[in-house]
Design a protein around this motif. Structure first.
Motif, short mmCIF file in Angstrom:
data_model
loop_
_atom_site.label_atom_id
_atom_site.label_comp_id
_atom_site.label_asym_id
_atom_site.label_seq_id
_atom_site.Cartn_x
_atom_site.Cartn_y
_atom_site.Cartn_z
N VAL A 15 11.86 -10.06 -1.81
CA VAL A 15 12.11 -11.13 -1.03
C VAL A 15 13.53 -11.77 -1.31
CG1 VAL A 15 11.53 -13.62 -0.68
CG2 VAL A 15 9.69 -11.90 -0.91
N ARG B 87 4.10 -10.00 1.84
CA ARG B 87 5.09 -9.13 1.50
C ARG B 87 4.56 -7.64 1.53
NH1 ARG B 87 6.25 -4.61 -2.25
NH2 ARG B 87 8.26 -4.39 -2.38
N ALA C 196 8.89 -7.17 3.17
CA ALA C 196 9.81 -8.12 2.53
C ALA C 196 10.21 -8.88 3.66
CB ALA C 196 10.79 -7.32 2.04
#
Length: 486
Positions: A23, A383, A388
């Motif tokens: 991330v 995610r 992501a």
């Protein structure tokens, strides 16, 4: 600014990115941590290079780079000379006190991305005398490497007490009691009622916080104020400003009001930002160039919220680096933090203690909620399921819609040194966020260090915010003294 680049030798070992690391490495987030350390002596670059050569290979994140597809960490043989920058400094450029030169240098660094073909960190040695240090060392590390707890633990592992070179100084914390001490002596029925009531409040608070979190992600924005940033702010240069206040004064207020240090700092922050904004709004109503600070010029129904970082590790406080790097550790290295959303009371109070009471009430309620753990779980799950990019969008939306972010880190209780170089201050911060103002607090050797990270295009006078913090702290202490509560 020129940095020599060399190709570092790869080895075969690879590790996949953690969910939070992927991330932070996404283009939409791409945060970078900055730790500014002032030293009481001139800094010897050879000492730092020698220490890095012996220790950097022991840390997998500082000796790994991203794979070509950006999905894994690839261990490399690090050439530490490529990560340490000692710029040539013309004495004519420094100026009177050197602080302006240092601030300009660090601000330029925020416009230079870390080279992703190498491990994502570097260190800059500035042998420039400032009002409170003889030299300054700036460490940049991408947020994907670890959070603030991880980075400060690394610093503590590399230093020792100035008064006792044989020992490091690991600050410890005690968990606050969840059950009142007096209730433990009561019968089982009263304890059962307390437990049931506490559980119901916990579930209700979590439900309300979850609804507000999703509302903030989807549409709920803070009021546009002179402190509000936007989604493009993270790409602008960031300037850092620092101020040191008395930790003893904060503890004095904490004990007098029966609250935590975090409660006091939150109250001081609310009071200071209220004064600062009131002054800015008051300029539009200025008469004959005379403006009294206690005239209320703040707009009504002002929505002003802050994200507050929360450590999710089951073991609180700092731990030795070896413990953090151990497998299945409860205080493990990495990005194990989340955030809670705090509604700030931006108002002009005649009694400064009201800010403290408000902050204590807000924090007491937020501690009785699973908001932080749930926010982390949501981002991690998104995610895993959607990738992501989707997770970074969900992570960044609250940052854009909130006004500021506040964090507090406990630091060494005594002065520490790095291989004979005593440290005058440690000021951690961050850049790349979509907010015009970040507020970081860190205690160090009996002092509380305030670090502001600002977008100078939106906030050209961060020193006035620090002035307001100092003044608010003095007023709170004076108010307690007048009421005989000290």
């Amino acid at each position: 600014m020129k940095v020599r680049i060399s190709k570092e030798e790869e080895v075969e070992e690879e590790q996949p990115l953690s969910p939070m690391a992927s991330v932070f490495l996404s283009p939409e987030v791409d945060y970078c941590g900055v730790t500014i350390m002032g030293f009481k002596t001139k800094f010897c670059p050879d000492v730092l290079l020698d220490a890095l050569k012996h220790n950097v290979s022991k840390h997998p994140r500082f000796s790994s780079k991203l794979s070509e597809d950006g999905a894994k960490w690839v261990e490399v043989q690090v050439n530490v000379e490529d990560h340490v920058v000692v710029p040539f400094i013309d004495p004519k450029e420094i100026g009177e006190d050197g602080q302006g030169f240092v601030d300009d240098y660090i601000s330029r660094l925020t416009t230079i991305p870390l080279d992703r073909s190498r491990p994502l960190w570097d260190m800059h040695i500035l042998n420039v005398k400032t009002p409170d240090a003889e030299s300054v060392v700036v460490t940049r590390s991408h947020h994907s490497l670890g959070d603030g707890m991880s980075m400060i633990s690394l610093i503590l592992a590399c230093t020792h007490k100035t008064s006792d070179p044989g020992n490091t100084d690991i600050p410890s914390l005690k968990r606050r009691e969840t059950v009142p001490r007096g209730l433990r002596k009561q019968g089982w029925f009263l304890r059962l009622i307390f437990t049931v009531g506490s559980t119901m409040r916990l579930l209700w608070n979590t439900f309300v916080d979850t609804v507000l979190l999703f509302a903030t992600i989807l549409f709920l924005k803070d009021t546009k104020t002179p402190l509000k940033g936007g989604k493009d702010v993270g790409r602008n240069p960031t300037r850092f400003y620092r101020r040191t206040i008395s930790l003893d004064d904060i503890k004095l207020i904490k004990n007098s009001m029966n609250m935590t240090i975090n409660d006091v700092l939150l109250g001081v922050t609310q009071a200071a930002l209220s004064r600062y904004l009131n002054r800015l709004y008051g300029k539009n109503h200025e008469v004959d160039r005379a403006l009294t600070w206690n005239q209320n010029h703040l707009p009504r129904k002002l929505r002003f919220r802050a994200g507050c970082t929360v450590n999710l590790r089951s073991d609180i406080g700092f731990k030795p680096l070896a413990d953090m790097m151990a497998k299945d550790s409860k205080c493990r290295w990495g990005n194990y933090f989340s955030f809670i959303i705090l509604p700030f009371s931006i108002s002009l109070q005649t009694d400064p203690l009201v800010y403290l009471k408000i902050s204590k009430s807000i924090m007491a309620r937020k501690k009785h909620s699973y908001h932080a753990a749930l926010a982390y779980f949501i981002i991690k799950s998104i995610r895993t399921v959607f990738g992501a990019k989707a997770a970074s969008t969900i992570f960044n939306r609250p940052v854009v819609n909130l006004t500021t972010c506040v964090s507090n880190v406990i630091g060494p209780m005594e002065e520490i040194s790095f291989r004979g170089h005593p440290i005058a201050y440690i000021a951690p911060s961050n850049y790349g966020q979509s907010q015009a103002l970040l507020v970081h607090y860190m205690s160090y050797a009996g002092k509380m260090i305030i670090s502001l990270a600002v977008d100078p295009r939106i906030i050209p006078d961060p020193h006035k915010i620090c002035d307001d913090m100092e003044e608010s702290l003095k007023e709170m202490k004076a108010a307690l003294s007048e009421k005989g509560l000290l």
